[in-house]
Design a protein around this motif. Structure first.
Motif, PDB file in Angstrom:
ATOM      1  N   ALA A  44       0.528  26.168  -7.311  1.00 50.17           N
ATOM      2  CA  ALA A  44      -0.558  26.153  -6.328  1.00 50.17           C
ATOM      3  C   ALA A  44      -0.329  27.194  -5.236  1.00 50.17           C
ATOM      4  O   ALA A  44      -1.260  27.905  -4.835  1.00 50.17           O
ATOM      5  CB  ALA A  44      -0.682  24.757  -5.721  1.00 50.17           C
ATOM      6  N   CYS A  45       0.911  27.299  -4.756  1.00 46.89           N
ATOM      7  CA  CYS A  45       1.209  28.275  -3.707  1.00 46.89           C
ATOM      8  C   CYS A  45       0.972  29.697  -4.194  1.00 46.89           C
ATOM      9  O   CYS A  45       0.433  30.544  -3.465  1.00 46.89           O
ATOM     10  CB  CYS A  45       2.642  28.108  -3.216  1.00 46.89           C
ATOM     11  N   LYS A  46       1.376  29.979  -5.425  1.00 43.18           N
ATOM     12  CA  LYS A  46       1.146  31.314  -5.979  1.00 43.18           C
ATOM     13  C   LYS A  46      -0.353  31.595  -6.099  1.00 43.18           C
ATOM     14  O   LYS A  46      -0.815  32.711  -5.805  1.00 43.18           O
ATOM     15  CB  LYS A  46       1.821  31.455  -7.340  1.00 43.18           C
ATOM     16  N   ALA A  47      -1.134  30.591  -6.495  1.00 45.01           N
ATOM     17  CA  ALA A  47      -2.581  30.770  -6.611  1.00 45.01           C
ATOM     18  C   ALA A  47      -3.206  31.044  -5.246  1.00 45.01           C
ATOM     19  O   ALA A  47      -4.061  31.930  -5.104  1.00 45.01           O
ATOM     20  CB  ALA A  47      -3.210  29.526  -7.244  1.00 45.01           C
ATOM     21  N   HIS A  48      -2.777  30.308  -4.228  1.00 44.43           N
ATOM     22  CA  HIS A  48      -3.325  30.518  -2.883  1.00 44.43           C
ATOM     23  C   HIS A  48      -2.903  31.868  -2.310  1.00 44.43           C
ATOM     24  O   HIS A  48      -3.681  32.534  -1.627  1.00 44.43           O
ATOM     25  CB  HIS A  48      -2.872  29.394  -1.955  1.00 44.43           C
ATOM     26  N   ALA A  49      -1.679  32.275  -2.590  1.00 44.09           N
ATOM     27  CA  ALA A  49      -1.214  33.574  -2.103  1.00 44.09           C
ATOM     28  C   ALA A  49      -2.028  34.707  -2.725  1.00 44.09           C
ATOM     29  O   ALA A  49      -2.340  35.701  -2.041  1.00 44.09           O
ATOM     30  CB  ALA A  49       0.274  33.753  -2.412  1.00 44.09           C
ATOM     31  N   ARG A  50      -2.401  34.550  -3.986  1.00 41.10           N
ATOM     32  CA  ARG A  50      -3.201  35.583  -4.652  1.00 41.10           C
ATOM     33  C   ARG A  50      -4.579  35.724  -4.019  1.00 41.10           C
ATOM     34  O   ARG A  50      -5.182  36.798  -4.066  1.00 41.10           O
ATOM     35  CB  ARG A  50      -3.338  35.262  -6.144  1.00 41.10           C
ATOM     36  N   ARG A  55      -0.994  31.249   5.394  1.00 41.85           N
ATOM     37  CA  ARG A  55      -0.095  30.171   5.819  1.00 41.85           C
ATOM     38  C   ARG A  55      -0.328  28.964   4.928  1.00 41.85           C
ATOM     39  O   ARG A  55      -1.449  28.687   4.519  1.00 41.85           O
ATOM     40  CB  ARG A  55      -0.342  29.797   7.284  1.00 41.85           C
ATOM     41  N   PHE A  56       0.773  28.270   4.617  1.00 44.16           N
ATOM     42  CA  PHE A  56       0.693  27.031   3.854  1.00 44.16           C
ATOM     43  C   PHE A  56       0.929  25.855   4.797  1.00 44.16           C
ATOM     44  O   PHE A  56       1.888  25.857   5.578  1.00 44.16           O
ATOM     45  CB  PHE A  56       1.745  26.987   2.746  1.00 44.16           C
ATOM     46  N   VAL A  57       0.071  24.842   4.696  1.00 43.15           N
ATOM     47  CA  VAL A  57       0.203  23.620   5.490  1.00 43.15           C
ATOM     48  C   VAL A  57       0.280  22.451   4.518  1.00 43.15           C
ATOM     49  O   VAL A  57      -0.491  22.387   3.554  1.00 43.15           O
ATOM     50  CB  VAL A  57      -0.992  23.435   6.451  1.00 43.15           C
ATOM     51  N   SER A  58       1.201  21.546   4.770  1.00 42.94           N
ATOM     52  CA  SER A  58       1.364  20.413   3.860  1.00 42.94           C
ATOM     53  C   SER A  58       1.752  19.161   4.620  1.00 42.94           C
ATOM     54  O   SER A  58       2.314  19.226   5.714  1.00 42.94           O
ATOM     55  CB  SER A  58       2.431  20.726   2.802  1.00 42.94           C
ATOM     56  N   SER A  59       1.457  18.017   4.007  1.00 48.89           N
ATOM     57  CA  SER A  59       1.979  16.728   4.468  1.00 48.89           C
ATOM     58  C   SER A  59       2.907  16.212   3.383  1.00 48.89           C
ATOM     59  O   SER A  59       2.690  16.485   2.205  1.00 48.89           O
ATOM     60  CB  SER A  59       0.842  15.737   4.711  1.00 48.89           C
ATOM     61  N   GLY A  72       7.073  28.860   0.055  1.00 47.90           N
ATOM     62  CA  GLY A  72       6.681  29.781   1.117  1.00 47.90           C
ATOM     63  C   GLY A  72       7.734  30.838   1.374  1.00 47.90           C
ATOM     64  O   GLY A  72       7.415  32.020   1.577  1.00 47.90           O
ATOM     65  N   ARG A  73       8.991  30.428   1.356  1.00 51.60           N
ATOM     66  CA  ARG A  73      10.073  31.400   1.556  1.00 51.60           C
ATOM     67  C   ARG A  73      10.095  32.418   0.422  1.00 51.60           C
ATOM     68  O   ARG A  73      10.237  33.621   0.659  1.00 51.60           O
ATOM     69  CB  ARG A  73      11.413  30.682   1.653  1.00 51.60           C
ATOM     70  N   CYS A  74       9.921  31.944  -0.813  1.00 53.46           N
ATOM     71  CA  CYS A  74       9.936  32.859  -1.960  1.00 53.46           C
ATOM     72  C   CYS A  74       8.775  33.848  -1.910  1.00 53.46           C
ATOM     73  O   CYS A  74       8.915  35.007  -2.330  1.00 53.46           O
ATOM     74  CB  CYS A  74       9.867  32.071  -3.266  1.00 53.46           C
ATOM     75  N   LEU A  75       7.637  33.393  -1.387  1.00 50.18           N
ATOM     76  CA  LEU A  75       6.433  34.221  -1.362  1.00 50.18           C
ATOM     77  C   LEU A  75       6.208  34.913  -0.025  1.00 50.18           C
ATOM     78  O   LEU A  75       5.211  35.602   0.160  1.00 50.18           O
ATOM     79  CB  LEU A  75       5.204  33.357  -1.704  1.00 50.18           C
ATOM     80  N   SER A  76       7.148  34.700   0.925  1.00 57.10           N
ATOM     81  CA  SER A  76       7.055  35.294   2.273  1.00 57.10           C
ATOM     82  C   SER A  76       5.780  34.862   2.993  1.00 57.10           C
ATOM     83  O   SER A  76       5.107  35.670   3.653  1.00 57.10           O
ATOM     84  CB  SER A  76       7.140  36.821   2.193  1.00 57.10           C
ATOM     85  N   VAL A  77       5.438  33.588   2.865  1.00 55.23           N
ATOM     86  CA  VAL A  77       4.278  33.011   3.537  1.00 55.23           C
ATOM     87  C   VAL A  77       4.769  31.910   4.480  1.00 55.23           C
ATOM     88  O   VAL A  77       5.518  31.028   4.054  1.00 55.23           O
ATOM     89  CB  VAL A  77       3.277  32.413   2.523  1.00 55.23           C
ATOM     90  N   PRO A  78       4.376  31.926   5.772  1.00 59.53           N
ATOM     91  CA  PRO A  78       4.801  30.875   6.709  1.00 59.53           C
ATOM     92  C   PRO A  78       4.320  29.496   6.262  1.00 59.53           C
ATOM     93  O   PRO A  78       3.255  29.365   5.648  1.00 59.53           O
ATOM     94  CB  PRO A  78       4.142  31.292   8.030  1.00 59.53           C
ATOM     95  N   VAL A  79       5.105  28.475   6.598  1.00 61.27           N
ATOM     96  CA  VAL A  79       4.818  27.109   6.164  1.00 61.27           C
ATOM     97  C   VAL A  79       4.935  26.144   7.338  1.00 61.27           C
ATOM     98  O   VAL A  79       5.861  26.258   8.151  1.00 61.27           O
ATOM     99  CB  VAL A  79       5.798  26.671   5.050  1.00 61.27           C
ATOM    100  N   VAL A  80       3.996  25.195   7.413  1.00 62.21           N
ATOM    101  CA  VAL A  80       4.079  24.066   8.334  1.00 62.21           C
ATOM    102  C   VAL A  80       4.047  22.788   7.496  1.00 62.21           C
ATOM    103  O   VAL A  80       3.152  22.619   6.668  1.00 62.21           O
ATOM    104  CB  VAL A  80       2.911  24.045   9.343  1.00 62.21           C
ATOM    105  N   VAL A  81       5.016  21.921   7.701  1.00 60.27           N
ATOM    106  CA  VAL A  81       5.072  20.655   6.979  1.00 60.27           C
ATOM    107  C   VAL A  81       5.066  19.515   7.993  1.00 60.27           C
ATOM    108  O   VAL A  81       5.877  19.505   8.927  1.00 60.27           O
ATOM    109  CB  VAL A  81       6.336  20.545   6.098  1.00 60.27           C
ATOM    110  N   VAL A  82       4.159  18.557   7.803  1.00 61.37           N
ATOM    111  CA  VAL A  82       4.094  17.372   8.659  1.00 61.37           C
ATOM    112  C   VAL A  82       4.623  16.180   7.869  1.00 61.37           C
ATOM    113  O   VAL A  82       4.136  15.895   6.771  1.00 61.37           O
ATOM    114  CB  VAL A  82       2.654  17.089   9.136  1.00 61.37           C
TER     115      VAL A  82
END
Length: 309
Positions: A44-50, A55-59, A72-82
């Motif tokens: 899913a993260c790879k699909a969104h990055a494409r 930024r990725f946000v997750s619960s 996120g680290r692998c794709l160099s995209v910032p992440v917020v996790v709640v």
């Protein structure tokens, strides 16, 4: 390249002897993020990055958040996790260690989930921990790998929380022509939303999560999981917290691998010679993960459960 790895599929002599039948283990606890979650979340993260999400946000209750942070680290995209307050300190530390921003909010996952959704901006992608077709497609690769090994199991044992793994496994079974293979859906008492829903013949929400298996801590399984459970052969198996913890300890001795109680629920079904396996000679157990637990925690849980049976 996918962010997950193809994990070992091994025969377990110790579990086979305990269960009185052949037990094979799909060791998704060996995934880079420590659980099966990276299969679907990575996809899913790879699909969104494409599509240009920035930024990725997750619960999460723990494992999904670790997987999003890793992706996120692998794709160099910032992440917020709640995460809710019930998430272990170890899980929180592992999320931070991947470079993600961690927010602790709410007494249970659904409260953390509501806050996470409120943080979304136009350039953000939301990574649901279990209710997303992209996740199910990724999780289905677990069955693709088993099918490629060439031996069809008589039954599959897996742990159910919100239902993401369950949905993915059903999808994998269908696309490999194995839709007749029954799934033993393992839950702990107090986090048994699927078993109660199937008994009531309607999707219900638990009043609260009272199990220590907080990784199974969704008060309600996703709608798709309940629909599939009415279509696919499913055998609910609810075990006690004590049985789940004891299975984790026994698995540590037998296989030198530490898993958490959410995973221990599935192992407890095999160790306990559950009636749900009575007609199965060859059983596949999905070892879904264990990175959020420590040996010290297992001992503490065991002591607390023994003191308050």
């Amino acid at each position: 390249m996918p962010l997950h790895i193809e994990t070992p599929l091994i025969a377990s002599d110790s579990l086979s002897q305990a269960a009185g039948r052949r037990i094979r283990l799909k060791l998704d606890n060996l995934q880079p993020s420590g659980s099966f979650k990276i299969r679907g979340i990575g996809a899913a993260c790879k699909a969104h990055a494409r599509t240009g999400k920035r930024r990725f946000v997750s619960s999460s209750g723990g494992n999904a958040g670790i997987a999003v942070a890793y992706a996120g680290r692998c794709l160099s995209v910032p992440v917020v996790v709640v995460v809710p307050e019930t998430t272990t300190e170890r899980a929180r530390a592992l999320i931070r260690a991947q470079g993600a921003e961690l927010v602790v909010h709410g007494a249970a996952w659904h409260e953390a989930h509501a806050l996470a959704q409120s943080l979304l901006g136009e350039e953000d992608a939301f990574l649901h921990p279990f209710d997303d077709p992209l996740l199910w497609q990724g999780h289905a690769t677990l069955i693709d790998e088993v099918a490629a090994a060439g031996t069809k199991p008589d039954a599959i044992v897996l742990s159910v929380g919100g239902g993401g793994l369950f949905c993915g496994v059903v999808e994998g079974l269908r696309r490999n022509g194995w839709q007749d293979v029954p799934i033993v859906a393992a839950e702990t008492g107090g986090a048994d939303a699927l078993a109660r829903s199937l008994a009531a013949n309607e999707r219900i929400a638990l009043d609260a999560i009272t199990s220590i298996a907080t990784s199974l801590g969704a008060r309600q399984v996703c709608k798709h999981a309940f629909t599939l459970a009415q279509q696919h052969p499913v055998r609910p198996a609810v075990v006690s917290d004590q049985a789940a913890v004891q299975a984790c300890e026994r698995f540590l001795d037998d296989h030198r691998m530490l898993v958490e109680p959410a995973c221990g629920a599935s192992l407890a079904v095999a160790y306990g010679q559950a009636g749900a396996l009575a007609d199965a000679a060859d059983v596949l157990v999905v070892v879904c993960g264990g990175v959020t637990a420590t040996a010290q925690q297992l001992h503490q849980w065991h002591a607390a459960l023994d003191a308050n049976p």
